[in-house]
Scaffold this motif. Sequence first.
Motif: not given
Length: 357
Positions: A120, A338, A341, A344-345
């Motif tokens: 990341e 973040r 993100y 997705w995480q």
Amino acid sequence: MNFKKVAIASALALAATGMSVSAQAADKKILLKTPIAFGSHLPALGTPIQWYADHITTTSGGTIKMKIYEPGKLVNPAEILDAVSTGKVNSGYATAGYWQGKLPASALFSAVPFGPEAGEYMAWLYFGNGLKLYQEMYDQGGYNVKVLPCAIISPETSGWFKKPIEKPEDLKGLNMRFFGLGASVMEKLGVGTVQLPGGEIFGALEKGAIDASEFSQPAIDQRLGFHKVAKYNYFPGWHQQSTVFELLINKDTWNGMSETQQSAVETTCMATMTYSIAEGEAMQYSAMEKAKENGVEIRYWNKEMLNLFETTWLEVVDEKKAADPFFDKVWQDLSQFRKGYALWQANGFLPRATQTQ
């Protein structure tokens, strides 16, 4: 074909793109004199810049060489940024967190408590606004340097202690070597922190000058012998889930390079990012097994302590944002990245096993 050959082949292929024999012949030869902040014998911490030095000559078509100088041999680690900026040396290798006394936001380009893991972090740097902000920080601060991420490692341990730490009260009054933004968290929890170079930590622990220390990953800490003087090694490394290391090049030197040479420097750093993360990931488990054989207790922070570290970290963030507008700017950008993100995480990865003591 093994990893080393693949990495070299990839770097060579990328660096060679658009490069003609005549262009190479026209390029001025450059020697990068590079003081480093970490001993080249330390795996994943110092070895990546040695790997870089071993390969930049090939990827640049023989026009760039690098000579590295071990910590303190030419420039002390804490002075690398100033030395590169003023032209005392034309390059240097360190981690940006060393400069947070001068550039508060620099720590966000080094390691972020409860922050991004390596994948990341690299995504933000290369495909978000990370690299742009990274260079802007140095430019805004008046430093005459070009910055390139040039190594990255995955989580560190969060500390070696001489006694168990079960509750918040156990931290109060401890003297501990601690790096970066995590040190601000520990100080708010009653820990006295000092910043010591890796080579001085063992002696300080042995003599009782400090009660505990964090430094790096298990394989690196093993080389420094911490298991001989502290038997409680705590995980996870909440303060450094990943750590970025930088190659600084004096801007006059950088601007004097041809586009081909600049491309070789950048591409070899990207190859070194791959080398460093792979090397680090390959050797940690064996170091942890060896530590257990040497009587070390590997412990995972209980939920109370992890929650305490995180809530205290958020208090530190608010203080840092209020004190420095550029820290706030970088933090907001990283946080926005973040937030995206996280979708997705949360969906792309298997859930981690939760361990508590």
